[in-house]
Design a protein around this motif. Structure first.
Motif, mmCIF file in Angstrom:
data_model
loop_
_atom_site.group_PDB
_atom_site.id
_atom_site.type_symbol
_atom_site.label_atom_id
_atom_site.label_comp_id
_atom_site.label_asym_id
_atom_site.label_seq_id
_atom_site.Cartn_x
_atom_site.Cartn_y
_atom_site.Cartn_z
ATOM 1 N N HIS A 22 -5.695 -1.179 -2.560
ATOM 2 C CA HIS A 22 -5.915 -1.272 -0.984
ATOM 3 C C HIS A 22 -6.860 -2.414 -0.836
ATOM 4 O O HIS A 22 -7.844 -2.621 -1.566
ATOM 5 C CB HIS A 22 -6.322 0.008 -0.259
ATOM 6 C CG HIS A 22 -5.337 1.134 -0.541
ATOM 7 N ND1 HIS A 22 -4.265 1.170 0.340
ATOM 8 C CD2 HIS A 22 -5.410 2.125 -1.166
ATOM 9 C CE1 HIS A 22 -3.607 2.242 -0.236
ATOM 10 N NE2 HIS A 22 -4.254 2.769 -0.832
ATOM 11 N N LEU B 135 -10.450 2.471 2.393
ATOM 12 C CA LEU B 135 -10.068 2.336 0.862
ATOM 13 C C LEU B 135 -10.433 3.457 -0.081
ATOM 14 O O LEU B 135 -10.006 3.324 -1.181
ATOM 15 C CB LEU B 135 -10.916 1.245 0.615
ATOM 16 C CG LEU B 135 -10.866 -0.006 0.985
ATOM 17 C CD1 LEU B 135 -11.837 -1.353 0.465
ATOM 18 C CD2 LEU B 135 -9.489 -0.692 0.977
ATOM 19 N N ASP C 212 -2.233 6.580 2.496
ATOM 20 C CA ASP C 212 -1.265 5.375 2.622
ATOM 21 C C ASP C 212 -0.437 5.365 3.674
ATOM 22 O O ASP C 212 -0.065 6.227 4.856
ATOM 23 C CB ASP C 212 0.031 5.959 1.502
ATOM 24 C CG ASP C 212 -0.476 5.702 0.060
ATOM 25 O OD1 ASP C 212 -1.510 4.893 -0.196
ATOM 26 O OD2 ASP C 212 0.035 6.737 -0.893
#
Length: 166
Positions: free
Chosen positions: A86, A143, A165
């Motif tokens: 990420h 993150l 996600d």
């Protein structure tokens, strides 16, 4: 996991092998030699001659980093903070603060050090640093990173909850 001591620059070839193997290493840098640049959280250096306590402290930090199983985040030339798969964009002040924290990922960074990195021409008010740290915390939370306050010492960036996600 053991930390390997490497004399820099005499053992450059050995250092390259240890980097490739992912071994934690402490570079012993000569008094007149510039240390190599590295963003690897498994590498640190100390200038010789070094106090025994300093060497032991750096070794302990490397052992802890090697044992946590987490790679350190990185900041690229475009100001993107990347961790795992990420990323998030950072403002210039966030980038400077995050860079100081990433450089010592998993270790405490003092308020004065953060202020110097983010505002090299002069320190901001205490409140300004706190506001920017709050914004940075919010920015990096997706993150799976967090910034913790270490009372009377500074701040520490570490892995937090795994990111969701999208």
């Amino acid at each position: 996991m053991d930390v390997v001591l490497v004399r820099w620059p005499e053992e450059k070839q050995r250092l390259d092998q240890l980097r490739a193997a992912g071994s934690p290493r402490l570079l012993l840098v000569g008094p007149e030699v510039a240390p190599p640049e590295s963003a690897d959280c498994l590498e640190d250096w100390v200038r010789l001659p070094a106090d025994d306590r300093d060497v032991r402290a750096r070794l302990a930090t490397l052992v802890a980093r090697a044992g946590n199983g987490h790679a350190a985040p990185t900041i690229d030339g475009d100001g993107l903070l990347r961790f795992r798969e990420h990323w998030v964009p950072l403002s210039p002040v966030e980038r400077a603060l995050a860079a100081a924290l990433v450089d010592r990922f998993g270790a405490v960074v003092g308020r004065e050090n953060l202020a110097r990195r983010a505002w090299p021409s002069g320190a901001p008010t205490r409140n300004a640093l706190d506001v920017h740290m709050l914004r940075l915390r919010r920015r990096i939370a997706p993150l799976g990173l967090e910034v913790r306050t270490v009372r009377s010492r500074g701040y520490l960036m570490q892995p937090g909850a795994a990111p969701a996600d999208n």
